[in-house]
Write a protein that holds these residues in place. Structure first.
Motif, PDB file in Angstrom:
ATOM      1  N   GLN A  35       0.810  -1.220   0.000  1.00  0.00           N
ATOM      2  CA  GLN A  35       0.000   0.000   0.000  1.00  0.00           C
ATOM      3  C   GLN A  35       0.848   1.278   0.000  1.00  0.00           C
ATOM      4  OE1 GLN A  35      -3.697  -0.485   2.642  1.00  0.00           O
ATOM      5  NE2 GLN A  35      -2.402  -2.170   3.349  1.00  0.00           N
ATOM      6  N   LEU A  36       2.157   1.120   0.275  1.00  0.00           N
ATOM      7  CA  LEU A  36       3.047   2.292   0.347  1.00  0.00           C
ATOM      8  C   LEU A  36       3.873   2.496  -0.925  1.00  0.00           C
ATOM      9  CD1 LEU A  36       4.380   1.863   3.984  1.00  0.00           C
ATOM     10  CD2 LEU A  36       3.040   3.806   3.154  1.00  0.00           C
ATOM     11  N   GLU A  37       3.757   1.591  -1.879  1.00  0.00           N
ATOM     12  CA  GLU A  37       4.632   1.619  -3.051  1.00  0.00           C
ATOM     13  C   GLU A  37       4.624   2.976  -3.770  1.00  0.00           C
ATOM     14  OE1 GLU A  37       4.086  -1.474  -5.882  1.00  0.00           O
ATOM     15  OE2 GLU A  37       5.120  -2.967  -4.679  1.00  0.00           O
ATOM     16  N   LYS A  38       3.443   3.529  -3.977  1.00  0.00           N
ATOM     17  CA  LYS A  38       3.350   4.779  -4.735  1.00  0.00           C
ATOM     18  C   LYS A  38       3.678   5.998  -3.884  1.00  0.00           C
ATOM     19  CE  LYS A  38      -0.008   3.114  -8.143  1.00  0.00           C
ATOM     20  NZ  LYS A  38      -1.355   3.323  -8.733  1.00  0.00           N
ATOM     21  N   SER A  39       3.211   6.005  -2.658  1.00  0.00           N
ATOM     22  CA  SER A  39       3.390   7.194  -1.822  1.00  0.00           C
ATOM     23  C   SER A  39       4.764   7.258  -1.165  1.00  0.00           C
ATOM     24  CB  SER A  39       2.305   7.250  -0.740  1.00  0.00           C
ATOM     25  OG  SER A  39       2.400   6.115   0.119  1.00  0.00           O
ATOM     26  N   SER A  40       5.348   6.113  -0.835  1.00  0.00           N
ATOM     27  CA  SER A  40       6.639   6.098  -0.129  1.00  0.00           C
ATOM     28  C   SER A  40       7.444   4.863  -0.539  1.00  0.00           C
ATOM     29  CB  SER A  40       6.416   6.114   1.384  1.00  0.00           C
ATOM     30  OG  SER A  40       7.625   6.182   2.078  1.00  0.00           O
ATOM     31  N   PRO A  41       8.035   4.871  -1.745  1.00  0.00           N
ATOM     32  CA  PRO A  41       8.724   3.673  -2.242  1.00  0.00           C
ATOM     33  C   PRO A  41       9.889   3.220  -1.380  1.00  0.00           C
ATOM     34  CG  PRO A  41       9.119   5.590  -3.661  1.00  0.00           C
ATOM     35  CD  PRO A  41       8.028   5.966  -2.730  1.00  0.00           C
ATOM     36  N   GLU A  42      10.621   4.142  -0.775  1.00  0.00           N
ATOM     37  CA  GLU A  42      11.759   3.744   0.059  1.00  0.00           C
ATOM     38  C   GLU A  42      11.294   2.987   1.300  1.00  0.00           C
ATOM     39  OE1 GLU A  42      14.201   7.075   0.970  1.00  0.00           O
ATOM     40  OE2 GLU A  42      14.811   7.412  -1.107  1.00  0.00           O
ATOM     41  N   LEU A  43      10.230   3.486   1.914  1.00  0.00           N
ATOM     42  CA  LEU A  43       9.682   2.789   3.076  1.00  0.00           C
ATOM     43  C   LEU A  43       9.118   1.435   2.666  1.00  0.00           C
ATOM     44  CD1 LEU A  43       9.044   2.873   6.075  1.00  0.00           C
ATOM     45  CD2 LEU A  43       6.913   4.088   5.543  1.00  0.00           C
ATOM     46  N   ALA A  44       8.469   1.393   1.501  1.00  0.00           N
ATOM     47  CA  ALA A  44       7.928   0.130   1.000  1.00  0.00           C
ATOM     48  C   ALA A  44       9.046  -0.889   0.816  1.00  0.00           C
ATOM     49  CB  ALA A  44       7.193   0.368  -0.313  1.00  0.00           C
ATOM     50  N   LYS A 338      -7.437 -10.608   4.812  1.00  0.00           N
ATOM     51  CA  LYS A 338      -7.143 -10.347   6.230  1.00  0.00           C
ATOM     52  C   LYS A 338      -6.572  -8.942   6.432  1.00  0.00           C
ATOM     53  CE  LYS A 338      -3.825 -11.951   9.744  1.00  0.00           C
ATOM     54  NZ  LYS A 338      -2.760 -12.962  10.022  1.00  0.00           N
ATOM     55  N   TRP A 339      -5.738  -8.489   5.485  1.00  0.00           N
ATOM     56  CA  TRP A 339      -5.069  -7.206   5.615  1.00  0.00           C
ATOM     57  C   TRP A 339      -5.723  -6.110   4.756  1.00  0.00           C
ATOM     58  CZ3 TRP A 339      -1.773  -6.850   9.520  1.00  0.00           C
ATOM     59  CH2 TRP A 339      -1.211  -8.018  10.013  1.00  0.00           C
ATOM     60  N   ASN A 340      -6.965  -6.335   4.373  1.00  0.00           N
ATOM     61  CA  ASN A 340      -7.745  -5.327   3.626  1.00  0.00           C
ATOM     62  C   ASN A 340      -7.038  -4.875   2.343  1.00  0.00           C
ATOM     63  OD1 ASN A 340      -9.841  -5.187   5.612  1.00  0.00           O
ATOM     64  ND2 ASN A 340      -8.475  -3.938   6.877  1.00  0.00           N
ATOM     65  N   CYS A 341      -6.490  -5.837   1.641  1.00  0.00           N
ATOM     66  CA  CYS A 341      -5.759  -5.538   0.401  1.00  0.00           C
ATOM     67  C   CYS A 341      -6.329  -6.318  -0.789  1.00  0.00           C
ATOM     68  CB  CYS A 341      -4.286  -5.868   0.566  1.00  0.00           C
ATOM     69  SG  CYS A 341      -3.393  -4.717   1.629  1.00  0.00           S
ATOM     70  N   ALA A 342      -7.626  -6.608  -0.762  1.00  0.00           N
ATOM     71  CA  ALA A 342      -8.235  -7.410  -1.826  1.00  0.00           C
ATOM     72  C   ALA A 342      -8.044  -6.792  -3.206  1.00  0.00           C
ATOM     73  CB  ALA A 342      -9.725  -7.603  -1.543  1.00  0.00           C
ATOM     74  N   GLU A 343      -7.936  -5.467  -3.274  1.00  0.00           N
ATOM     75  CA  GLU A 343      -7.788  -4.797  -4.574  1.00  0.00           C
ATOM     76  C   GLU A 343      -6.468  -5.137  -5.252  1.00  0.00           C
ATOM     77  OE1 GLU A 343      -6.798  -0.391  -4.006  1.00  0.00           O
ATOM     78  OE2 GLU A 343      -7.371  -1.019  -1.968  1.00  0.00           O
ATOM     79  N   TYR A 344      -5.484  -5.643  -4.485  1.00  0.00           N
ATOM     80  CA  TYR A 344      -4.176  -5.984  -5.045  1.00  0.00           C
ATOM     81  C   TYR A 344      -4.043  -7.478  -5.374  1.00  0.00           C
ATOM     82  CZ  TYR A 344      -2.951  -1.470  -2.892  1.00  0.00           C
ATOM     83  OH  TYR A 344      -2.914  -0.148  -2.529  1.00  0.00           O
TER      84      TYR A 344
END
Length: 585
Positions: A35-44, A338-344
């Motif tokens: 979920q962080l890939e676009k907004s914060s790639p380094e943290l991702a 479980k982690w609310n990431c069904a869209e991915y």
């Protein structure tokens, strides 16, 4: 010794708990990174590293490592370390996968000129090259090139490559013939040559399919007589059998139809049921035709089973339902919910789908269904319900035939005197309940309305005092409709179906007109007025429209049985022989 034995279960419990916590941490890191890939790639990236380190699940570890590899390649510029030919190969293959065939062909030309042996060494590239020539090539260039390679004595040992070169040469020749572009080659001859080199039963079936497809109907009877015994997966040829059945029905050639019926093995494909049903209607005194339909597949032959009085039993609950799936990759895929990431989830599901059991796919369908992601749940369920080892289960039909947008369906079905089961059947068939669906013909929304039709019907609704779904342009003129608004699409679709029903012979005719237009369907009916309505449907000029009516009837029958306490036969009778009651929308 006894003390150690007492402590052992406790130690195992602690280790298990630690392992579970470690896996949970790996999941948490992976899905946070996703979920962080676009907004914060380094943290991702840092989270992917933690996930890869902690993951015990092989699928989760692989996904994490693949993400890290993409970051590494981006930073180090790995592409700069490969030569121009390898770069062109990778780019062309990628472009082909995205259906950008013209650009793929441009890249492939560099490879052809500098290192053509790559295609023999990596036969998978031949398929991408063949598709590029098929959709973007000129003249017979692609066929000339591929046949030269196939006939090169230096390539004699590369049987798989030679097969693919012949096969895709046939596909290019077929495409040129279909587009009425002159070619010096016979697609049928090329497919016959490819058949002799096909490496396995699946590829042999592919060659047979193309041979039958390009041969036309004149010699189809003798070709089927020869090839049916050689077919590995008979269901692969259902579309061929259906098209030929239409030809025989138009010709009223019942003798030829009976021969094909007898050649088709029982219980293997929906077409056997189609031939049996039509013959049972033509020869009602021969009960063997009708009784044979009961032995055909419950899912793929559903329409003919309903029409013959052998519907499926939707009360069964015999399948195993997953309670705690811990295997990789299923547990990894289920963690997306479980982690609310069904869209991915979709790309990972596509990667592992063939490895998953029906039980595991059922759990994924359930995950989507609980989130009201009806299209996704439906597609997963339809996929596993088509498997040969599938056992009927009522819950699967609920996933595959959901009561999507129930409030709107029931409201507008009631307003326009339509049975909600039929409106559900139409919407499911049109869009699989994807509100943002857009067809290649520009039909849009849940009800797949053409822009002109939608604007016309929306105007009628507004003028009758209903809500106005139209949109004005900068000049203040009505030019569009809010196509992707679920309520608007369902309302306009229901109105339009009633509008058609008021002008057509019965509900089946209205449904056919929804797909092909009133004028065309009326002309077809006039030309075949001697045929009963159900046999008339088998003769329609457009394959899409033929299947459309059957699919809506089947879906409506399932909805009627699942949710409205009606028999499937009753819904079928309502569609073909509904009591006409004109209701002005």
């Amino acid at each position: 010794m006894k003390k150690n034995l007492v402590l052992l279960p406790l130690l195992l419990l602690v280790l298990c708990t630690c392992s579970t916590q470690k896996e949970n941490d790996a999941e948490e890191h992976f899905f946070a990174a996703l979920q962080l890939e676009k907004s914060s790639p380094e943290l991702a990236e840092s989270f992917y590293k933690k996930a890869a380190k902690a993951a015990g699940n092989e699928a989760l570890k692989k996904a994490s490592e693949e993400k890290l590899l993409s970051y590494t390649q981006e930073k180090t510029g790995e592409e700069s370390t490969i030569d121009d030919v390898e770069r062109a190969v990778r780019l062309a293959a990628s472009l082909s996968g995205e259906y950008r065939h013209r650009q793929a062909l441009e890249e492939f030309r560099l490879v052809i000129n500098q290192r053509p042996q790559v295609f023999i060494e990596q036969p998978d590239l031949i398929a991408a090259l063949g598709r590029a020539f098929q959709y973007a090539g000129k003249d017979d260039e692609g066929i000339n090139l591929m046949l030269a390679w196939a006939n090169d004595s230096g390539n004699a040992a590369h049987a798989e490559a030679r097969y693919l070169l012949l096969f895709y040469s046939g596909r290019i020749a077929r495409a040129r013939s279909l587009n009425k572009i002159p070619t010096a080659y016979s697609a049928e001859t090329l497919f016959r040559e490819a058949y002799e080199l096909a490496p396995d039963a699946e590829q042999k079936d592919a060659c047979i399919w193309y041979i039958l497809d390009v041969s036309g109907t004149a010699n189809m009877q003798s070709l089927l007589r020869y090839y049916i015994p050689q077919m590995h997966d008979i269901s692969y040829f259902d579309d061929i059998f259906k098209r030929y059945c239409r030809t025989l029905t138009v010709q009223r050639n019942w003798t030829a139809m009976q021969e094909i019926y007898e050649l088709l093995p029982p219980g293997k494909c929906a077409s056997k049921a189609q031939y049996a049903y039509i013959l049972s209607r033509e020869f009602p005194t021969k009960p063997a035709f009708k009784s044979a339909i009961a032995r055909e597949p419950e899912i793929s032959a559903l329409y003919y089973r309903i029409m013959a009085g052998f519907p499926v039993d939707l009360t069964a609950n015999d399948a195993n339902h997953a309670n705690d799936i811990k295997k990789s990759p299923a547990s990894f895929l289920l963690a997306f919910f479980k982690w609310n990431c069904a869209e991915y989830l979709q790309p990972y599901l596509d990667e592992y789908r063939e490895e998953l059991s029906i039980e595991e796919l059922r759990a994924i369908a359930e995950g989507y269904y609980k989130l009201d992601l009806w299209e996704e749940a439906l597609r997963v369920a339809v996929n596993y319900m088509a498997r040969p080892d599938y056992t009927l289960d009522r819950q699967d039909f609920i996933y595959a035939y959901p009561e999507a947008y129930k409030e709107y369906v029931e409201r507008y079905a009631a307003e326009y005197s339509l049975h909600p089961a039929i409106l559900y059947g139409l919407l499911r068939t049109e869009s699989y309940f994807a509100a943002d669906a857009v067809s290649s013909a520009a039909a849009q929304g849940l009800a797949q309305l053409m822009p002109e039709t939608a604007l016309d019907m929306a105007g009628r609704i507004a003028r009758a005092g209903g809500p106005d779904y139209r949109i004005k342009d900068s000049k203040g003129e009505w030019t569009a409709v809010d196509y992707h608004n679920p309520e608007a699409s369902i309302h306009i679709g229901a109105y339009y179906l009633r509008y058609l029903r008021n002008r057509m012979e019965n509900m089946m005719m209205a449904l056919l007109a929804y797909n092909a237009g009133m004028g065309r369907v009326k002309r077809w009916r006039t030309a075949a007025s001697d045929l009963p309505m159900d046999i008339f449907v088998e003769t329609l000029d457009f394959e899409e429209t033929r299947e459309y009516g059957k699919r809506i009837l089947s879906a409506s029958a399932v909805y009627g049985s699942l949710y409205f306490g009606l028999s499937m036969e009753q819904i079928a009778a309502d569609i073909y022989n509904d009591d006409y009651s004109k209701v002005e929308p």
